[in-house]
Design a protein around this motif. Sequence first.
Motif, PDB file in Angstrom:
ATOM      1  N   SER A  43      -8.770   0.734   4.205  1.00 19.99           N
ATOM      2  CA  SER A  43      -9.384   1.762   5.059  1.00 19.99           C
ATOM      3  C   SER A  43      -8.707   3.127   4.935  1.00 19.99           C
ATOM      4  N   LEU A  44      -7.639   3.209   4.156  1.00 19.22           N
ATOM      5  CA  LEU A  44      -6.961   4.503   4.002  1.00 19.22           C
ATOM      6  C   LEU A  44      -7.925   5.522   3.397  1.00 19.22           C
ATOM      7  N   PRO A  45      -7.829   6.782   3.821  1.00 20.64           N
ATOM      8  CA  PRO A  45      -8.840   7.773   3.463  1.00 20.64           C
ATOM      9  C   PRO A  45      -8.787   8.342   2.044  1.00 20.64           C
ATOM     10  N   PHE A  46      -7.713   8.139   1.317  1.00 19.53           N
ATOM     11  CA  PHE A  46      -7.604   8.743  -0.010  1.00 19.53           C
ATOM     12  C   PHE A  46      -7.553   7.665  -1.086  1.00 19.53           C
ATOM     13  N   ASP A  47      -7.876   8.035  -2.313  1.00 17.82           N
ATOM     14  CA  ASP A  47      -7.845   7.087  -3.425  1.00 17.82           C
ATOM     15  C   ASP A  47      -6.568   7.182  -4.250  1.00 17.82           C
ATOM     16  N   ARG A  48      -5.789   8.247  -4.072  1.00 17.52           N
ATOM     17  CA  ARG A  48      -4.582   8.469  -4.880  1.00 17.52           C
ATOM     18  C   ARG A  48      -3.422   8.850  -3.961  1.00 17.52           C
ATOM     19  N   TYR A  49      -2.233   8.313  -4.245  1.00 17.17           N
ATOM     20  CA  TYR A  49      -1.047   8.551  -3.424  1.00 17.17           C
ATOM     21  C   TYR A  49       0.132   8.887  -4.320  1.00 17.17           C
ATOM     22  N   ASN A  50       0.865   9.937  -3.966  1.00 14.60           N
ATOM     23  CA  ASN A  50       1.991  10.396  -4.769  1.00 14.60           C
ATOM     24  C   ASN A  50       3.334   9.835  -4.318  1.00 14.60           C
ATOM     25  N   SER A  51       3.393   9.271  -3.103  1.00  6.01           N
ATOM     26  CA  SER A  51       4.655   8.767  -2.570  1.00  6.01           C
ATOM     27  C   SER A  51       4.380   7.833  -1.394  1.00  6.01           C
ATOM     28  N   PRO A  52       5.388   7.066  -0.983  1.00  4.74           N
ATOM     29  CA  PRO A  52       5.226   6.250   0.219  1.00  4.74           C
ATOM     30  C   PRO A  52       4.900   7.108   1.444  1.00  4.74           C
ATOM     31  N   ASN A  53       5.444   8.321   1.480  1.00  5.74           N
ATOM     32  CA  ASN A  53       5.149   9.216   2.591  1.00  5.74           C
ATOM     33  C   ASN A  53       3.656   9.554   2.649  1.00  5.74           C
ATOM     34  N   ASP A  54       3.021   9.717   1.487  1.00 10.99           N
ATOM     35  CA  ASP A  54       1.577   9.971   1.454  1.00 10.99           C
ATOM     36  C   ASP A  54       0.813   8.815   2.079  1.00 10.99           C
ATOM     37  N   VAL A  55       1.248   7.594   1.825  1.00 10.13           N
ATOM     38  CA  VAL A  55       0.592   6.410   2.402  1.00 10.13           C
ATOM     39  C   VAL A  55       0.753   6.445   3.924  1.00 10.13           C
ATOM     40  N   SER A  56       1.945   6.751   4.396  1.00  9.48           N
ATOM     41  CA  SER A  56       2.172   6.813   5.833  1.00  9.48           C
ATOM     42  C   SER A  56       1.336   7.907   6.498  1.00  9.48           C
ATOM     43  N   GLU A  57       1.243   9.057   5.848  1.00  9.64           N
ATOM     44  CA  GLU A  57       0.414  10.146   6.385  1.00  9.64           C
ATOM     45  C   GLU A  57      -1.056   9.754   6.423  1.00  9.64           C
ATOM     46  N   ALA A  58      -1.524   9.094   5.379  1.00  4.75           N
ATOM     47  CA  ALA A  58      -2.922   8.650   5.332  1.00  4.75           C
ATOM     48  C   ALA A  58      -3.181   7.627   6.427  1.00  4.75           C
ATOM     49  N   PHE A  59      -2.223   6.773   6.687  1.00  2.71           N
ATOM     50  CA  PHE A  59      -2.355   5.785   7.755  1.00  2.71           C
ATOM     51  C   PHE A  59      -2.643   6.489   9.085  1.00  2.71           C
ATOM     52  N   GLY A  60      -1.961   7.586   9.332  1.00  5.68           N
ATOM     53  CA  GLY A  60      -2.158   8.337  10.569  1.00  5.68           C
ATOM     54  C   GLY A  60      -3.499   9.049  10.646  1.00  5.68           C
ATOM     55  N   LYS A  61      -4.160   9.251   9.510  1.00  8.20           N
ATOM     56  CA  LYS A  61      -5.433   9.982   9.463  1.00  8.20           C
ATOM     57  C   LYS A  61      -6.651   9.074   9.507  1.00  8.20           C
ATOM     58  N   ARG A  62      -6.438   7.794   9.363  1.00 10.34           N
ATOM     59  CA  ARG A  62      -7.602   6.902   9.307  1.00 10.34           C
ATOM     60  C   ARG A  62      -8.186   6.645  10.656  1.00 10.34           C
TER      61      ARG A  62
END
Length: 62
Positions: A43-62
């Motif tokens: 369910s994460l909003p993006f298809d590409r992630y540059n770092s673990p921090n990007d995953v955490s930020e995307a988690f907050g946006k879903r």
Amino acid sequence: MTNNPIQLQKYLSGVDYPTDKQTLVKTAKDQGADDDVIQTLESLPFDRYNSPNDVSEAFGKR
């Protein structure tokens, strides 16, 4: 979904960034993540992630 970013990262150990969402899902499955974690990653909003921090930020946006 009751996951948090720290729980997600537990299943993403060893991921080489940058990466895509499919790799995150596959890695989590390979590390024994339950269906709730898999659904959260899918369910994460993006298809590409540059770092673990990007995953955490995307988690907050879903």
